[in-house]
Design an enzyme around this catalytic site. Structure first.
Site, PDB file in Angstrom:
ATOM      1  N   ARG A  63     162.051 -93.264 -18.576  1.00  0.00           N
ATOM      2  CA  ARG A  63     162.175 -91.945 -19.185  1.00  0.00           C
ATOM      3  C   ARG A  63     161.592 -90.804 -18.356  1.00  0.00           C
ATOM      4  O   ARG A  63     162.248 -89.808 -18.122  1.00  0.00           O
ATOM      5  CB  ARG A  63     161.489 -91.978 -20.557  1.00  0.00           C
ATOM      6  CG  ARG A  63     161.881 -90.802 -21.433  1.00  0.00           C
ATOM      7  CD  ARG A  63     161.138 -90.818 -22.764  1.00  0.00           C
ATOM      8  NE  ARG A  63     161.262 -92.090 -23.473  1.00  0.00           N
ATOM      9  CZ  ARG A  63     160.600 -92.372 -24.580  1.00  0.00           C
ATOM     10  NH1 ARG A  63     159.742 -91.491 -25.080  1.00  0.00           N
ATOM     11  NH2 ARG A  63     160.760 -93.537 -25.185  1.00  0.00           N
ATOM     12  N   HIS A  84     172.860 -93.934 -23.587  1.00  0.00           N
ATOM     13  CA  HIS A  84     171.516 -93.385 -23.812  1.00  0.00           C
ATOM     14  C   HIS A  84     171.226 -93.272 -25.318  1.00  0.00           C
ATOM     15  O   HIS A  84     171.442 -92.217 -25.925  1.00  0.00           O
ATOM     16  CB  HIS A  84     171.427 -92.007 -23.145  1.00  0.00           C
ATOM     17  CG  HIS A  84     170.023 -91.518 -22.947  1.00  0.00           C
ATOM     18  ND1 HIS A  84     169.175 -92.023 -21.990  1.00  0.00           N
ATOM     19  CD2 HIS A  84     169.321 -90.550 -23.588  1.00  0.00           C
ATOM     20  CE1 HIS A  84     168.023 -91.387 -22.030  1.00  0.00           C
ATOM     21  NE2 HIS A  84     168.074 -90.483 -22.995  1.00  0.00           N
ATOM     22  N   TYR A 135     179.631 -75.205 -29.229  1.00  0.00           N
ATOM     23  CA  TYR A 135     180.191 -73.947 -28.732  1.00  0.00           C
ATOM     24  C   TYR A 135     180.350 -73.916 -27.203  1.00  0.00           C
ATOM     25  O   TYR A 135     181.164 -73.164 -26.689  1.00  0.00           O
ATOM     26  CB  TYR A 135     179.303 -72.759 -29.135  1.00  0.00           C
ATOM     27  CG  TYR A 135     179.175 -72.592 -30.624  1.00  0.00           C
ATOM     28  CD1 TYR A 135     180.294 -72.324 -31.416  1.00  0.00           C
ATOM     29  CD2 TYR A 135     177.940 -72.702 -31.255  1.00  0.00           C
ATOM     30  CE1 TYR A 135     180.175 -72.178 -32.795  1.00  0.00           C
ATOM     31  CE2 TYR A 135     177.805 -72.550 -32.630  1.00  0.00           C
ATOM     32  CZ  TYR A 135     178.926 -72.299 -33.394  1.00  0.00           C
ATOM     33  OH  TYR A 135     178.809 -72.146 -34.752  1.00  0.00           O
TER      34      TYR A 135
END
Length: 878
Positions: A40, A86, A130
């Site tokens: 990570r 993921h 968006y």
């Protein structure tokens, strides 16, 4: 009942395992921390990515969202990454992808975003439904050749798909874009750098695998931030590059403008990396309200996406702009510091890396990718060539093949018939022939197959050569890096400013020639060469250094203030000193003890000095040699490169045997001629090639035979075979000297070339009148001769004034000496234009002599003490 229950209780107790809570906590926490570190928080040193970034780019590539395709909704990409690779929160994936599209966060953005992706003022990006994204060309370069088995793949979280463990990048991503992250027990903060500089550093590493981190700093100068700014001081940056840990101070860029009303404005055009412009304005406003900063009337953030950063600070009429600017740097984020902590995963383990480590790991990985790609392409080319070979066999037996296929009841039988026909076809080729389209049987198509097969054979040969030659592979890596630089490289955005104590000292030191003098007792100084006035031959001389009664000037030569001096001691040690580090003194001053400037042992003393202009030039130091000689006639040659790394306590240059001393050191190009002279008047001449190069600790070989206990070598010169302008100048201790050419007018050698280790020939007729030989030099008529006496008197005279004579002559009187005085050292220097020419031979120069120095009577018999007669020269023995 109780008895019946006992066995059951015993059975239950056996199912309980007692463990140490400390050990369990330790094991569980280590497992967790390693999961965070590897999976990570820390980037891989090879492609510079953490898993989430790698998975985003791989998913976009798999979806075909390339730079030449339309944008796709961010939510589509995030869903792909979450569902396949993921399994974490969607915000972590979207935030990582957004950052890769923000040109104020990434030095080179990997993702091309369309829509609202936030701003440098701290505005949040629009929701993923968006915005739209696609890969940029530089992002595609991270994935080049991934389909060619260049990297290892692993199963995803549910073992249903394969994902790459690393990307086969052509971009040195870790250095170029940097990375930051907090793991468990460690963190990383790698700053972004300029792609052009990093690739130049990579190329320099490929060219010289032994290059040091310090040498790489010439290419990768400092971090280069996407928002520009000015790096204020390089000490912390240098530490970061050399050790992996350091600190960068970054300032915003600003300038002062004057309004038509006469008031001044401070215009901030660049703010430090990751500084929020609105927050900066709010902080300045708060400081003005608190009266911490005075002189500011108004501040306004006029920045926009198109024009970039523009923060306008209006000053009051009586405000001093420089004072306000310094207060802004002191109290606001207009000056910010960043810690450098280059921690990355190397072979799965976290490691602190300096600049050389990061570049070497990237090049090593790139080499692995090139090898795997070549192996894959070779395998595929061989497969294709094998099938084309089958086509060509079939075309050679076309009618039989058609008849065989037509008469076969099934494809399997047809395939077996082709294999068993005796034409050398195997099953793969037979299957390919059966699938061949009829149009390939036309004459034109047959020619194409033949041409394609020939072309494949060339490709196979090229790939085999590539795999068998490491040099070719590194040339290919270099070529691909140069292509990346050409395509994506740009100029630095962040300026570098050195602080006063970090400036290169050479920038402040005028480059000029200075005279270096070293006395017999070890006092050194430098004096401007123009202080020594040129005099006629036979003049009285001037005081060249006031020394103690038992001391005298032993070494005197000219060097540039920007050069490095190599000091060789009589015990065979070598020390380094920059010319500008030598204290400056008057011509008649004593100087400073040399032990104060270098770690010279008290029982050792300097015997020879070499002036090196290009000690850091690799090509120069690997093509030049240091030739050393001792008083007992030993000579030794060592590559200059072995003396190119200065050490404070010096290095061993030659092993000097007991009873011997190092006498002279010379710089050569490897193909010169060496001459050595002894006190009794003999000299030997032999090619430099006769002395093979040895290491610094070697003893050396015999150069000239020294058979008399009272005899010893007094000097050595190294002359170029091609240079016909040089003559050999010899001087005796009582002031006699002469010049002798190496070859006479007929082209015959005056000093014949022999093997090393011989007795040599007579170079001067040594008598009681001349005294023993004290020096030998190779000179040109454009040079001046500096003669230094044991009394401290120095005279400078033109070499052209010393006449040429045969090698067996006594020569002419060069300097008039007191009876108790003798010549201590001679040196040849180039003429200096500023030197004052003194026409008067005696009277003017006599005024230069110190009143403390006894004046000798002029030598009335100078005309009789000149050259020996021709008869004497002919009768003398070689």
């Amino acid at each position: 009942m109780e008895e019946n229950n006992l066995p059951q209780e015993t059975q239950d107790n056996n199912r309980i395992i007692e463990i140490n809570i400390e050990e369990q906590m330790k094991t569980a926490y280590i497992d967790y921390s390693m999961s965070v570190i590897v999976g990570r928080a820390l980037p891989d040193v090879r492609d510079g990515f953490k898993p989430v970034h790698r998975r985003i780019l791989f998913a976009m590539n798999e979806l075909g969202v390339n730079s030449n395709k339309p944008h796709k909704k961010s939510a589509r990409i995030v869903g792909e990454v979450l569902g396949k690779y993921h399994p974490h929160g969607d915000s972590s994936v979207y935030d990582a992808m957004v950052r890769m599209a923000q040109d104020w966060n990434m030095r080179y953005t990997m993702v091309d975003g369309q829509g609202n992706f936030g701003s440098q003022d701290g505005d949040e990006p629009a929701a993923m439904r968006y915005t739209e994204v696609r890969l940029k060309k530089i992002g595609e370069s991270m994935l080049d050749d991934i389909e060619k088995d260049t990297v290892d793949f692993q199963l995803n979280f549910d073992d249903s798909l394969q994902e790459p463990t690393v990307l086969p990048t052509r971009i040195p991503q870790l250095l170029v874009n940097g990375s930051s992250g907090i793991a468990v027990g460690m963190a990383t903060n790698i700053l972004p750098h300029n792609l052009t500089e990093v690739i130049e550093g990579c190329v320099a590493y490929i060219d010289n695998r032994e290059i040091t981190a310090e040498e790489l700093c010439k290419y990768v100068k400092a971090p280069d931030f996407p928002t520009g700014g000015i790096i204020w001081g390089m000490e912390g940056v240098k530490q970061g590059l050399l050790t992996g840990r350091g600190r960068v101070v970054l300032r915003g860029k600003l300038h002062v403008e004057t309004k038509p009303s006469g008031r001044e404005q401070i215009i901030i055009t660049e703010v430090p990396y990751q500084v929020n412009r609105d927050s900066l304005c709010d902080r300045v406003g708060q400081l003005v309200t608190d009266k911490t900063i005075e002189g500011i009337a108004h501040i306004n953030n006029e920045s926009n996406q198109k024009e970039g950063t523009r923060i306008v600070i209006d000053l009051k009429r009586d405000a001093v702009a420089n004072i306000v600017i310094n207060q802004l740097y002191k109290f606001t984020e207009l000056q910010t510091s960043y810690g450098i902590n280059n921690v990355a995963l190397v072979k799965g383990r976290p490691k602190i890396l300096n600049i050389r480590d990061m570049i070497s790991e990237f090049i090593e990985f790139r080499h692995e990718v090139v090898v795997r790609r070549a192996e894959y392409e070779l395998k595929e080319a061989r497969k294709k060539a094998h099938i084309l070979q089958g086509y060509l066999i079939a075309l050679d037996h076309l009618d039989e093949v058609i008849a065989m296929i037509r008469n076969s009841p099934s494809p399997d039988v047809a395939r077996d018939n082709l294999v068993n026909a005796g034409w050398g076809l195997d099953e793969i080729q037979a299957k390919a022939i059966l699938e061949l389209r009829l149009q390939r049987l036309t004459g034109m198509e047959r020619d194409k197959i033949r041409e394609e097969f020939d072309q494949l054979l060339k490709i196979i040969a090229g790939l085999e050569e590539l795999l068998g030659n490491e040099g070719l592979r590194f040339d290919l890596i270099k070529k691909e890096l140069e292509e990346v630089k050409e395509k994506f490289g740009d100029e630095r955005k962040t300026e570098i400013t050195y602080l006063a104590d970090e400036m290169n000292i050479l920038d402040f030191i005028a480059e000029e020639d200075v005279v270096i003098t070293i006395s017999h007792l070890g006092y050194i100084k430098r004096t401007s060469a123009t202080e020594y006035r040129q005099q006629k031959r036979g003049g009285r001389g001037a005081i060249g250094g006031r020394t103690r009664e038992e001391d005298y000037i032993e070494h005197l030569f000219v060097a540039s203030t920007h050069h490095t001096l190599l000091f060789f001691t009589e015990k065979g040690r070598c020390f380094w000193l920059k010319v500008y580090e030598i204290p400056e003194g008057e011509k008649n001053s004593k100087g400073r003890a040399i032990q104060n400037l270098m770690q010279l042992p008290p029982d050792d003393k300097v015997r020879a000095i070499i002036d090196i202009a290009k000690l850091q030039d690799k090509e120069f130091v690997n093509s030049h040699y240091i030739v050393l000689c001792t008083k007992k006639g030993v000579i030794k040659k060592t590559l200059l490169e072995e003396f190119s790394r200065p050490r404070q306590n010096g290095v061993n240059a030659i092993t000097v045997v007991e009873g011997d001393q190092l006498l002279e050191a010379r710089l050569t190009n490897g193909s010169m001629e060496i001459m050595m002279a002894v006190k009794s008047g003999r000299a030997i001449r032999f090619p430099e090639e006769k002395v093979r190069p040895t290491g610094r600790g070697a003893i050396g070989v015999s150069g000239i035979e020294v058979d008399d206990e009272n005899d010893e070598v007094i000097g050595m010169v190294c002359v170029s075979k091609e240079d016909k302008t040089r003559t050999i100048l010899v001087v005796s201790e009582k002031g006699f000297g002469k010049r002798t050419p190496l070859t006479d007018e007929s082209g015959e050698d005056v000093y014949r070339i022999t093997n090393r280790g011989g007795k040599g020939v007579k170079t001067m007729s040594v008598t009681d009148k001349t005294g023993s030989l004290v020096g030998i030099l190779d000179v040109t008529e454009k040079q001046d001769l500096m003669i230094t006496c044991k009394s401290g008197i120095t005279i400078r005279t033109a070499v052209a004034d010393i006449r040429e004579a045969g090698r067996a002559t006594q020569g002419v009187k060069l300097i008039r000496l007191d009876e108790s005085d003798a010549i201590a050292a001679i040196t040849a220097i180039d003429e200096i234009e500023e030197a004052e020419l003194v026409e008067d031979e005696v009277s003017t120069d006599a005024a230069e002599v110190s009143s403390e120095t006894p004046t000798a009577e002029p030598n009335a018999g100078e005309e009789n003490s000149g050259d020996t007669t021709e008869q004497e020269e002919n009768s003398s023995n070689d």
